[in-house]
Each structure stands twice: as C-alpha cells, then as structure tokens.
Design an enzyme around this catalytic site. Sequence first.
Site, mmCIF file in Angstrom:
data_model
loop_
_atom_site.group_PDB
_atom_site.id
_atom_site.type_symbol
_atom_site.label_atom_id
_atom_site.label_comp_id
_atom_site.label_asym_id
_atom_site.label_seq_id
_atom_site.Cartn_x
_atom_site.Cartn_y
_atom_site.Cartn_z
ATOM 1 N N PRO A 1 0.784 -1.241 0.000
ATOM 2 C CG PRO A 1 0.072 -0.887 2.214
ATOM 3 C CD PRO A 1 0.802 -1.882 1.341
ATOM 4 C CB CYS A 2 3.049 2.861 -2.479
ATOM 5 S SG CYS A 2 2.117 2.582 -4.000
ATOM 6 C CG HIS A 3 -3.013 3.487 -1.021
ATOM 7 N ND1 HIS A 3 -2.720 2.159 -1.275
ATOM 8 C CD2 HIS A 3 -3.969 3.475 -0.046
ATOM 9 C CE1 HIS A 3 -3.474 1.393 -0.513
ATOM 10 N NE2 HIS A 3 -4.231 2.155 0.249
#
Length: 248
Positions: free
Chosen positions: A151-153
Amino acid sequence: MSDEPLLARLAELVTDAPEGLIDRIAARWVTVGGPVGEMFVAYTDHGIAYVRPAGDDARREFRRRFGRPLLPAPRPPAGLVPALRTGDAGGLRFDLRELTPFQAEVLRAARSIPRGEVRPYSWIARRVNRPGAVRAVGTALATNPVPLLIPCHRVVRSDGSPGRYIFGSDLKQHLLRSENVNLDEMHDLARRGVFYLASDTTGVVCFPSCRHARRIAPAHRRGFRTVAQAAAAGYRPCRHCQPAAEAA
C-alpha cells in the site's frame, strides 16, 4: 498456437516438460475486480509480481519490464481477491526480484502500514536506515510493481497532504478515504502546525492517523509539531505507529 514464441517452442517438445518448468519460465495472469476497477495481476512461482489496470497495455508493460512470457491462469492465486477487497495482503507472497535492494526495502516498510493509517515519506526513509533519502523513497514508491497490495498509497507528505501516486493523487485520496483515514482532520491539524497527537492520560505521542491517537478524548489531546517537543514535555513514542522515527 501461443503468441509467446518460447511457449510455442516448448509445446513442440516430444516429451512433456519437467514439472514446474513452465512456471519457472513464464508468469501467469488474471483479471480481477479491485478497489479502482478491473485489475491485471501477474504472478510467478515467487509470488505476485505486477498489478495494473486491466488491458493490453498492462500485458505489454509486464513483458517489457520483466522479460517473461505470459500465460492466462484458470483462477486467481489464493488470497488475492480478499486482499484487494480488504487492503490486507499479509498472507500473500510477492516477487520483487526485479527491484533494487533499496526499492524492495522501501516497499517492505510500506507494507507494514495498517489499513486506515498513513505514514510520511520520512518515516519510511528512517525505517530503511536512510533518513536523508526522502526523495529516493518517493521514487522507489513510484516504481511499486504491486500497488494496492503493497500500500504505497498510505505514504503521504509530512504536512498530511496525500502527495503523488502511481494512479493519480485524486485516486490516492479516494483510496485513503475508503479506508477511513482521517484526512480532513490531519489537514486541519497541519494548518495549525500540529503533526503529532499525545494523550495526557497515557503519556504517549502518535501520528494523528494512528488508531491510538484517534481514541484520545478531545479534553486529553495535546498537539506537537515534532516528536522532540513531545519528548521534552514528557511523552514517549507510540509503539504501534513509532513516531520516534521522525525525531531529528
């Protein structure tokens, strides 16, 4: 006849290929529904390798980036669909072999951020023992081959604003809001110069999105610009969100 020359040649063998050979050479792919629409997902014998919006461009980019032929899979790998639905990919394996050690380390740090919470780029930089490499962390996250699952978001700017995202900043905000991240509150706190919240009952200081910070009753909240200021006031870093990584 397969449109992949290597696979077509293997099909011409007089005897069957050894068990597992195809999966060591080729990647499998499926399309599945995700939080941002239909997704193309490719995986190898080492794990999930690539996630992008479904379409021919995704298959072409996978071949260019990984140099592997692709075979359609009869079904998604175990755990993929619930991971995309819940945002929890803890049970999945990932094939990150095409990344540099630094890029892979950055993604492993991002993977540790729980659903509903965010961390700043500088937190990732300190987690990988490169506190001065905030810009490099952003670049590494931009090359994430498996967004949504890693989850780089959930990595944002230090002022609480979402920052860039591989699928666009608007979609990043949509994803974070769908995970119930308190973006509006974080923005309001940042405008007032507050980047950490402490509880005068527990003596702990947290990032504002931390599950523990969100439980602090308004009457017991104390805001700080830095972890150092909180420490000077007698507060200790939260063991869950580990804001000490931000201390200068």
